[in-house]
Design a protein around this motif. Structure first.
Motif, PDB file in Angstrom:
ATOM      1  N   GLY A 140      -3.613 -29.864  37.616  1.00 26.70           N
ATOM      2  CA  GLY A 140      -3.979 -28.472  37.881  1.00 26.70           C
ATOM      3  C   GLY A 140      -3.026 -27.806  38.855  1.00 26.70           C
ATOM      4  N   ASP A 141      -2.626 -28.533  39.898  1.00 28.90           N
ATOM      5  CA  ASP A 141      -1.681 -27.985  40.874  1.00 28.90           C
ATOM      6  C   ASP A 141      -0.329 -27.688  40.215  1.00 28.90           C
ATOM      7  OD1 ASP A 141      -3.562 -28.218  42.881  1.00 28.90           O
ATOM      8  OD2 ASP A 141      -2.775 -30.132  43.635  1.00 28.90           O
ATOM      9  N   LEU A 142       0.134 -28.609  39.382  1.00 31.88           N
ATOM     10  CA  LEU A 142       1.426 -28.411  38.710  1.00 31.88           C
ATOM     11  C   LEU A 142       1.375 -27.229  37.754  1.00 31.88           C
ATOM     12  CD1 LEU A 142       2.284 -32.156  38.011  1.00 31.88           C
ATOM     13  CD2 LEU A 142       3.501 -30.633  39.583  1.00 31.88           C
ATOM     14  N   ALA A 198      -6.360 -33.566  39.158  1.00 33.92           N
ATOM     15  CA  ALA A 198      -6.241 -32.554  40.207  1.00 33.92           C
ATOM     16  C   ALA A 198      -4.787 -32.139  40.373  1.00 33.92           C
ATOM     17  CB  ALA A 198      -6.797 -33.091  41.522  1.00 33.92           C
ATOM     18  N   ARG A 199      -3.899 -33.110  40.343  1.00 33.34           N
ATOM     19  CA  ARG A 199      -2.475 -32.813  40.471  1.00 33.34           C
ATOM     20  C   ARG A 199      -1.963 -32.050  39.258  1.00 33.34           C
ATOM     21  NH1 ARG A 199       1.180 -30.746  43.194  1.00 33.34           N
ATOM     22  NH2 ARG A 199       3.278 -31.632  43.021  1.00 33.34           N
ATOM     23  N   LEU A 235      -8.931 -24.004  35.761  1.00 33.62           N
ATOM     24  CA  LEU A 235      -7.684 -23.245  35.661  1.00 33.62           C
ATOM     25  C   LEU A 235      -7.939 -21.791  35.260  1.00 33.62           C
ATOM     26  CD1 LEU A 235      -5.292 -25.860  34.025  1.00 33.62           C
ATOM     27  CD2 LEU A 235      -5.158 -24.918  36.338  1.00 33.62           C
ATOM     28  N   ALA A 245      -0.507 -24.571  38.144  1.00 36.14           N
ATOM     29  CA  ALA A 245      -0.480 -23.370  38.982  1.00 36.14           C
ATOM     30  C   ALA A 245       0.932 -23.085  39.481  1.00 36.14           C
ATOM     31  CB  ALA A 245      -1.443 -23.534  40.157  1.00 36.14           C
ATOM     32  N   GLU A 246       1.656 -24.141  39.842  1.00 34.15           N
ATOM     33  CA  GLU A 246       3.042 -23.961  40.286  1.00 34.15           C
ATOM     34  C   GLU A 246       3.905 -23.410  39.148  1.00 34.15           C
ATOM     35  OE1 GLU A 246       4.482 -27.652  41.826  1.00 34.15           O
ATOM     36  OE2 GLU A 246       2.846 -27.832  43.282  1.00 34.15           O
ATOM     37  N   GLU A 279       5.339 -37.520  38.067  1.00 32.30           N
ATOM     38  CA  GLU A 279       4.794 -38.177  39.248  1.00 32.30           C
ATOM     39  C   GLU A 279       3.930 -39.352  38.824  1.00 32.30           C
ATOM     40  OE1 GLU A 279       2.615 -35.441  41.655  1.00 32.30           O
ATOM     41  OE2 GLU A 279       4.254 -33.979  41.784  1.00 32.30           O
ATOM     42  N   ARG A 287      -8.764 -20.280  38.573  1.00 37.20           N
ATOM     43  CA  ARG A 287      -7.638 -20.329  39.512  1.00 37.20           C
ATOM     44  C   ARG A 287      -6.509 -19.400  39.093  1.00 37.20           C
ATOM     45  NH1 ARG A 287      -4.913 -26.058  41.473  1.00 37.20           N
ATOM     46  NH2 ARG A 287      -3.437 -25.201  43.005  1.00 37.20           N
ATOM     47  N   ARG A 293      -7.338 -38.018  40.753  1.00 36.60           N
ATOM     48  CA  ARG A 293      -6.190 -37.433  41.449  1.00 36.60           C
ATOM     49  C   ARG A 293      -5.145 -36.921  40.459  1.00 36.60           C
ATOM     50  NH1 ARG A 293      -5.152 -41.799  46.393  1.00 36.60           N
ATOM     51  NH2 ARG A 293      -7.071 -41.334  47.552  1.00 36.60           N
TER      52      ARG A 293
END
Length: 284
Positions: free
Chosen positions: A213-215, A210-211, A245, A217-218, A200, A248, A207
């Motif tokens: 971290g989201d990836l 943050a993204r 993380l 988690a996914e 991405e 989370r 940002r």
């Protein structure tokens, strides 16, 4: 020990972890200016690489010669190894795997070479999987397959301040399409089929992290995992991401520590200061 695991320094295993598992680590080289140093030596630390890059001094890397890897195989054999599984950084990113294959031809014992198709600690987790597979008396084939499975399951995700260092070293891979418009974005990248690929583009560093971290988690999903956060000259942001993380993904980690530390000098030379990576390694 009848079967020994060999890997290379890009696997980013802490020395005490490699020693505890009986893993032999072969260093790659960092070339700063006209001088070549083994990764891990006082002259080839991540800090010195980051400093050289900031000062625009020439920095490159070099695979270990087959003779160097053969020396490692011979040491393992002299120590009692009857067979060896040799696990290395993606063959599309480095000639190290090819050196291992050449060395295996002249080794005094049988060697199975494994191209992890990964970089960094994902290769390290593959080496650890092989070592664990041997604890119960598994064969060299069983250990090699365990390494491949672990490497295949890993997600290597990373953020770089600029693609320039990857471009200079010829390691930009499938992410090359990003380069033309990358100045206005912070790229998020991954390792896909052994090469760097784009995930991405986001507008700001905050940002991007943050993204990231989201990836991560996914990628973890509901699985039990090991997790590592690595950086080059970016300890505060890396530490904050690792802490976030750890909270989370506490259920996934099941009490295991999040590794967090400086990226090795060889990989650091190709990504540049500011880089942050996350490796999510399901415990397959």
């Amino acid at each position: 020990m009848s079967v020994v695991v060999v890997t290379d320094s890009t696997a980013s295993l802490p020395p005490e972890v490699a020693a505890a598992h009986g893993i032999i680590v072969v260093p790659l080289q960092v070339v700063i200016g006209a001088n070549a140093y083994d990764e891990g030596s006082p002259q080839a630390t991540p800090e010195k690489v980051a400093e050289a890059l900031r000062e625009f001094r020439p920095v490159s890397t070099s695979r270990p010669a087959p003779r160097v890897i053969l020396d490692a195989y011979e040491r393992a054999a002299a120590g009692g190894a009857k067979q060896i599984v040799s696990i290395h950084i993606s063959g599309d990113m480095s000639g190290t795997f090819e050196s291992a294959q050449l060395a295996a031809r002249d080794a005094p014992v049988r060697v199975i070479c494994v191209d992890s198709r990964q970089v960094g600690v994902a290769t390290g987790y593959a080496a650890l999987a092989a070592a664990d597979a041997l604890v119960g008396g598994g064969s060299v084939e069983f250990a090699a397959e365990a390494a491949r499975r672990r490497a295949d399951a890993c997600s290597s995700l990373f953020y770089v301040d600029t693609l320039e260092y990857l471009r200079r070293g010829g390691r930009i891979g499938a992410a090359t399409a990003l380069f033309g418009g990358a100045l206005a974005f912070k790229p998020l990248l991954t390792i896909e089929d052994g090469v760097v690929a784009s995930l991405e583009k986001v507008r700001t560093t905050g940002r991007a992290l943050a993204r990231l971290g989201d990836l991560a988690a996914e990628a973890a999903g509901d699985e039990a995992i090991d997790l590592c956060v690595a950086h080059l000259a970016n300890p505060d942001r890396a530490g904050a991401l690792a802490e976030a993380l750890a909270t989370r993904l506490a259920d996934n980690l099941q009490g295991r520590e999040v590794w967090c530390g400086e990226l090795g000098a060889v990989l650091g030379a190709h990504v540049g200061p500011g880089m942050i990576a996350v490796c999510v390694a399901p415990r397959v």
